[in-house]
Write an enzyme that holds these catalytic residues in place. Structure first.
Site, short mmCIF file in Angstrom:
data_model
loop_
_atom_site.label_atom_id
_atom_site.label_comp_id
_atom_site.label_asym_id
_atom_site.label_seq_id
_atom_site.Cartn_x
_atom_site.Cartn_y
_atom_site.Cartn_z
N ASP A 37 0.83 -1.20 0.00
CA ASP A 37 0.00 0.00 0.00
C ASP A 37 0.87 1.26 0.00
O ASP A 37 1.95 1.28 0.61
CB ASP A 37 -0.90 0.00 1.24
CG ASP A 37 -2.07 0.96 1.11
OD1 ASP A 37 -2.35 1.42 -0.02
OD2 ASP A 37 -2.71 1.26 2.14
N ASN B 253 -9.84 -2.46 -6.90
CA ASN B 253 -9.00 -1.54 -7.68
C ASN B 253 -9.55 -1.27 -9.08
O ASN B 253 -9.14 -0.31 -9.73
CB ASN B 253 -7.57 -2.08 -7.80
CG ASN B 253 -6.82 -2.07 -6.49
OD1 ASN B 253 -5.91 -2.87 -6.28
ND2 ASN B 253 -7.18 -1.18 -5.59
#
Length: 306
Positions: A33, A81
């Site tokens: 991340d 995503n």
């Protein structure tokens, strides 16, 4: 001068951490991340952050091999995503396809016999990524010294849902008896190849959540979790060693708890019907503080009463 001093301090701390680590987890899973935030912080776009993060991925693979980790799973692209804008997704898909092919052809991958596997819902990915995934898997299929799982179009709930549907379909078709459904039945339907239980999850970028990552293999195994602030492109070997140390501390705590519980059972009920508890005490007594080991040794070496 400051840069030189900072590097010396970092190297010294890295050396100290390495000395504190006596072993390593078998399977490490990483939530990568912070790539986009890293890029924005430097005035760049998301693709710049993803490319910077790709180098960290290669570094982590090397660190795992150095420490004896046998399996690494990277959360590279989740099902959520896909909600990102096309101007971000298309360069990312290009990068994923490029890196999968690079890994498949890299000398280090073949020298270290790394088996590359792509897990997730492949059907959601563009053909160029699916093609690169097939290429990487085929090129490394015969290796078994180290396993690299790349999670693409991955979602933990989606994964479990597909496995559950597979079990239901087999039962409905008469190919499986409902009473025979067990852990192995579900695991056989999660992936084409077996995935080890996860020992340690690492998440970079500052968020303290595991984001639906490998729920069957991580939650079921009570994996240790290490959250850290650096964005993925900034993740360093010191951060990695601190994560390994967290795993070791948690493992030691788990062993100590098991030994104490077993010792308490033997003390309360005697040896006659608690042979399993005596075996636990014997196995984990070294995890106890020194003052408690004498009692544990007495329990482990005393013959059960008739």
């Amino acid at each position: 001068m400051r840069g030189w001093l900072r590097e010396r301090v970092r190297a010294g701390y890295e050396h100290l951490l390495r000395r504190e680590i006596s072993g390593s987890p078998t399977h490490v899973a990483v939530i990568q991340d912070g790539n986009r935030r890293y890029a924005r912080q430097r005035g760049g776009d998301a693709p710049d952050g993803h490319r910077a993060g790709a180098q960290t991925t290669e570094d982590v693979l090397s660190w795992c091999q150095d420490l004896g980790v046998e399996e690494l799973t990277l959360y590279a692209f989740s099902t959520e995503n896909f909600d990102r804008p096309d101007e971000e997704l298309e360069p990312l898909f290009d990068l994923l396809a490029e890196k999968l092919r690079e890994f498949a052809d890299a000398e280090s991958v073949h020298d270290n016999e790394v088996c590359v596997r792509v897990i997730g819902d492949h059907g959601m990915l563009p053909e160029r990524v699916r093609s690169a995934a097939r290429y990487a898997e085929e090129r490394t299929r015969e290796y078994d010294r180290f396993v690299l799982n790349v999670a693409l179009a991955y979602g933990g709930r989606n994964e479990l849902l597909h496995a559950a549907r597979g079990v239901v379909d087999d039962v409905a078709a008469g190919e499986l008896d409902a009473s025979d459904v067990d852990v192995a039945t579900v695991e056989d339907r999660l992936y084409d190849c077996p995935v080890r239980d996860v020992d340690l999850i690492i998440r970079t970028g500052g968020d303290e959540r595991t984001s639906n990552f490998l729920p069957w293999h991580a939650n079921g195994n009570e994996a240790a979790v290490f959250f850290c602030a650096p964005y993925w492109p900034e993740f360093s070997k010191v951060d990695f060693l601190r994560a390994i140390r967290t795993y070791e501390n948690r493992e030691q705590s788990w062993r100590r708890t098991r030994a104490r519980r077993a010792l308490a059972l033997v003390r309360a009920f005697g040896n006659a019907e608690l042979e399993e508890a005596r075996q636990v005490v014997d196995r984990f007594r070294d995890a106890l503080p020194r003052r408690e080991r004498a009692d544990a040794e007495d329990v482990a070496t005393t013959e059960p009463a008739d």
